[in-house]
Write a protein that holds these residues in place. Structure first.
Motif, short mmCIF file in Angstrom:
data_model
loop_
_atom_site.label_atom_id
_atom_site.label_comp_id
_atom_site.label_asym_id
_atom_site.label_seq_id
_atom_site.Cartn_x
_atom_site.Cartn_y
_atom_site.Cartn_z
N GLU A 57 6.00 -15.17 -3.86
CA GLU A 57 4.58 -15.53 -3.95
C GLU A 57 4.27 -16.07 -5.34
O GLU A 57 3.60 -17.09 -5.51
N LEU A 58 4.78 -15.38 -6.37
CA LEU A 58 4.57 -15.80 -7.76
C LEU A 58 5.07 -17.22 -7.97
O LEU A 58 4.43 -18.05 -8.63
N HIS A 59 6.16 -17.47 -7.43
CA HIS A 59 6.78 -18.79 -7.56
C HIS A 59 5.86 -19.87 -7.02
O HIS A 59 5.62 -20.89 -7.68
N THR A 60 5.28 -19.66 -5.82
CA THR A 60 4.39 -20.67 -5.23
C THR A 60 3.15 -20.87 -6.09
O THR A 60 2.70 -21.98 -6.32
N ILE A 61 2.58 -19.77 -6.60
CA ILE A 61 1.38 -19.88 -7.46
C ILE A 61 1.70 -20.72 -8.68
O ILE A 61 0.95 -21.63 -9.07
N ILE A 62 2.77 -20.43 -9.35
CA ILE A 62 3.15 -21.15 -10.57
C ILE A 62 3.34 -22.63 -10.27
O ILE A 62 2.87 -23.50 -11.02
N ALA A 63 3.98 -22.91 -9.18
CA ALA A 63 4.22 -24.32 -8.81
C ALA A 63 2.90 -25.06 -8.63
O ALA A 63 2.73 -26.20 -9.09
#
Lengths: 260, 473
Positions: B227-233
């Protein structure tokens, strides 16, 4: 008798003159006897007879005195040495004092009492009964006949008696120390031999010879010049013993001072 | 005469017996030889001190007699001793001859300590190389004396520490302390142990939980990171911007700090006035000298107490403030000198105009003597002759004063009564009435003041000194 103060000086002078006279007489007698030894005739039987009388017949009294002197000396010194725990010195001290002093002096005194008085009495009687004069008339030198054998025998026999005295004294002290005081006998002998020198023994014997000469010369002189009568003979015997004893003790002092 | 044994035989027996005895005695005494001791061989040894040695003194090896002393001679201020050694006894070249004594009082003997076996034997007439003389008995006693002295002093000091009731107490204290320490340590170890145990227990429990729930945790962790990865992207641009502005700000901060650093460096190097003042060695020296001078001055005057007080009194009638500055020099507890100046705004006769220029400067110079609760003062009060009295306990905080002065100027002399209380050590509260006897000019007053004694001054100076020295470093 009126009191005369000057008589005191007279008395002292007389006694002093008498003393010098006697000293001179004794010395002359000694020299005469020694000189006459080397002059014929040599009467050997007289010498032997005197040796028997002075030496052999005195041996018992000397042995008796020596044994008891050694024993009592061991006992007395043990009291003192026990205080230091030095009982091993009993043997040496007894042996040394016997060899140096007690042997010659005590045997000299014993012989004086026994022989010196006899000589004075014998010669005094011969003098009083005019036997000495008789010898002279027979052409026999009375000094050579009477005095020389006595002096020579005495000089020879006194050291021998002293050897006896020393030996029996040490045996007596050994007996006392080992059997009565319980000391080690082997140690006693070893310490004694270790401490005593030959010189001590030989000088003791030399002293004894001098004492022997004194005994014989004084005894003979006193007898030879004895006054008349039985009283004179007795006086001669007494004087001989007194003079000899005193002169032995005095001579002992000087000999000790000179020889050691 | 005897019948049996003839005279000759008797004498023969006697003489033979005596001669045998004499030979035997000689033989025993001379140690086996009839004519002197010529057995064995001789060697020599030189001793520093041959006291107690004699000819015939024994020579021993390992306690067994092997010879004796033949002679002792003086040789070059030393004792040349000739030893006769029994035949068959070999003494090595490096053997040592020592003079010993049997017991404390015993006789002396020579002990030979053999050297190495390899050493060549001494041949007759040779000299021993190693000798040792015994120490002097007196010297020995001296040494013993010194040792006993030492022991005595040691035991004495021990006795001083541990002897007597005080020592017993000390030991008791020591043991008590030890006991306490041991107990403390014991407790510490026990408690630590318990802590450790509980820690281990927690770790254990945690491990257990991890073991039980580990797989589930891992899957949820993977989910969160996804989830963190998608937010950062999605927000990549704005994040980049923020980061670059932060970078800018930090650069600016950097340069500011660099400037500050430069300034402080310059000060350190002595540039500028402040720098010079703080770094110049000469300045530092002068400051410290001034301080030391000051402190010595204070030290010198500290034999008597110095008190400075400053007081302002509000005079209700005049609506004005009268100020006092007094220096009190007190050489002894019951006596002091007072010097002071007074700023008096009131004028006599009173005028309606209030002008500051009319205010007068007056002086005080009094001498005071304390007797019990009373302190009597006299001298110049406010530039006129006067007397006064203070009533109060010595060293107390409360004081009642009455001053009578200025006898000529006014109809009646001025009388001033005052009650003063010192609070918080340095502050003075006072109140009273002045010029009581002249109805026209009398007034109530209320005052506030400060008071310092030399101790306070010293601590103030001390503070200054320490601040200065801190700067100079």
């Amino acid at each position: 008798m009126a009191f005369e103060p000057l008589k005191i000086f007279e008395y002292i002078g007389e006694r002093f003159t008498a003393f010098l006279e006697e000293l001179g007489g004794i010395c002359t007698t000694f020299v005469q006897s020694v000189v006459l030894l080397f002059m014929p005739p040599l009467r050997l039987d007289l010498f032997l007879k005197q040796m028997e009388f002075i030496g052999v017949e005195s041996s018992f009294i000397v042995l008796l005195t020596g044994a008891f002197t050694g024993m009592v000396f061991a006992l007395q010194t043990s009291y003192a040495f026990r205080l230091f725990g030095a009982q091993n010195l009993i043997g040496p001290s007894v042996a040394l004092s016997l060899a140096r002093e007690l042997g010659p002096v005590l045997s000299g005194l014993m012989v004086t009492g026994r022989v010196g008085s006899a000589m004075a009495a014998e010669l005094g009687t011969m003098k009083v009964t005019e036997q000495i004069d008789a010898l002279s008339t027979m052409g026999i030198n009375p000094v050579q006949y009477l005095v020389t054998p006595r002096v020579v025998s005495s000089i020879l026999m006194l050291p021998m008696l002293t050897v006896l005295f020393d030996f029996i004294g040490i045996v007596g002290s050994y007996f006392m120390a080992v059997y009565l005081l319980g000391l080690n006998g082997e140690r006693f002998v070893n310490d004694t031999i270790y401490m005593v020198d030959l010189k001590d023994v030989y000088i003791g014997l030399l002293k004894a010879a001098v004492f022997g000469a004194l005994i014989a010369v004084v005894g003979c002189y006193k007898g030879y010049y004895a006054e008349k009568g039985a009283e004179g003979v007795g006086k001669a015997a007494t004087q001989a013993v007194v003079i000899t004893s005193v002169s032995i003790l005095i001579a002992d002092y000087f000999l000790t001072a000179m020889l050691f | 005469m005897n019948k049996g044994i003839p005279t000759n035989a008797k004498i023969g027996i006697f003489v033979a017996f005596v001669l045998v005895l004499l030979f035997w005695i000689t033989f025993r005494i001379s140690g086996g030889s009839l004519f002197g001791r010529v057995q064995g061989y001789t060697i020599t040894a030189v001793f520093d001190d041959a006291q107690g040695l004699n000819t015939k003194t024994g020579v021993f090896i390992a306690g067994i007699k092997v010879g004796d002393i033949d002679s002792i001679k003086l040789h070059d201020d030393k004792a040349l001793v000739t030893l006769r050694i029994w035949p068959g006894v070999v003494i090595g070249e490096n053997a040592k001859a020592i003079i010993r004594s049997k017991g404390l009082l015993g006789e002396k003997y020579i002990d030979i300590v053999p050297g190495s076996e390899a050493a060549a034997p001494l041949s007759p007439g040779e000299r021993m190389l190693f000798t040792e003389s015994p120490p002097d008995f007196a010297e020995l006693m001296d040494r013993l004396d010194a040792i006993t002295d030492n022991i005595k002093s040691i035991t004495q000091s021990l006795n001083e520490v541990f002897g007597g009731p005080k020592g017993v107490e000390t030991i008791k204290d020591l043991v008590d302390n030890l006991n306490k320490t041991v107990k403390h340590m014991d407790r510490l170890v026990t408690s630590t142990n318990a802590n450790l145990n509980s820690t281990f227990d927690s770790v254990n429990a945690f491990a257990k939980v991890l073991k039980e729930q580990g797989p589930g945790l891992l899957t949820s962790l993977a989910q969160v990171s996804g989830e963190l990865h998608t937010i950062i992207a999605a927000n990549k641009k704005s994040i980049d911007k923020t980061i670059s502005s932060i970078s800018d700000a930090s650069e600016k901060l950097d340069s500011t700090l660099a400037n500050l650093q430069e300034i402080s460096d310059e000060i350190k190097e002595g540039k500028g006035t402040v720098g010079k003042l703080l770094t110049d060695e000469k300045t530092q020296k002068e400051v410290s000298r001034a301080i030391s001078g000051l402190s010595s001055m204070i030290g010198g005057t500290s034999r008597f107490r110095t008190i400075i007080d400053y007081r302002s009194e509000y005079q209700f009638a005049y609506k004005d403030v009268k100020s006092y500055l007094n220096l009190r020099l007190q050489p002894t507890w019951d006596k002091y000198y007072l010097l002071g100046i007074v700023d008096d705004p009131t004028v006599y006769p009173p005028t309606t105009t209030t002008n500051n220029s009319l205010s007068q400067l007056k002086i005080n110079a009094e001498i005071a003597k304390r007797i019990s609760y009373f302190t009597f003062r006299g001298g110049i009060i406010e530039s006129t002759g006067g007397i006064g009295v203070d009533i109060g306990p010595p060293g107390g905080h409360i004081k009642l004063s009455a001053d009578l002065f200025n006898f000529n100027e006014r109809p009646n002399p001025e009388l001033k009564t005052m009650l003063s209380i010192s609070i918080l050590r340095y502050f003075l509260l006072s109140g009273g009435m002045t010029d009581i006897l002249n109805s026209a000019t009398r007034t109530w007053f209320f005052g506030l003041g400060l008071s310092f004694n030399d101790e306070d001054l010293k601590s103030v100076f001390g503070l200054a000194a320490s601040a200065a020295s801190a700067n100079s470093k």
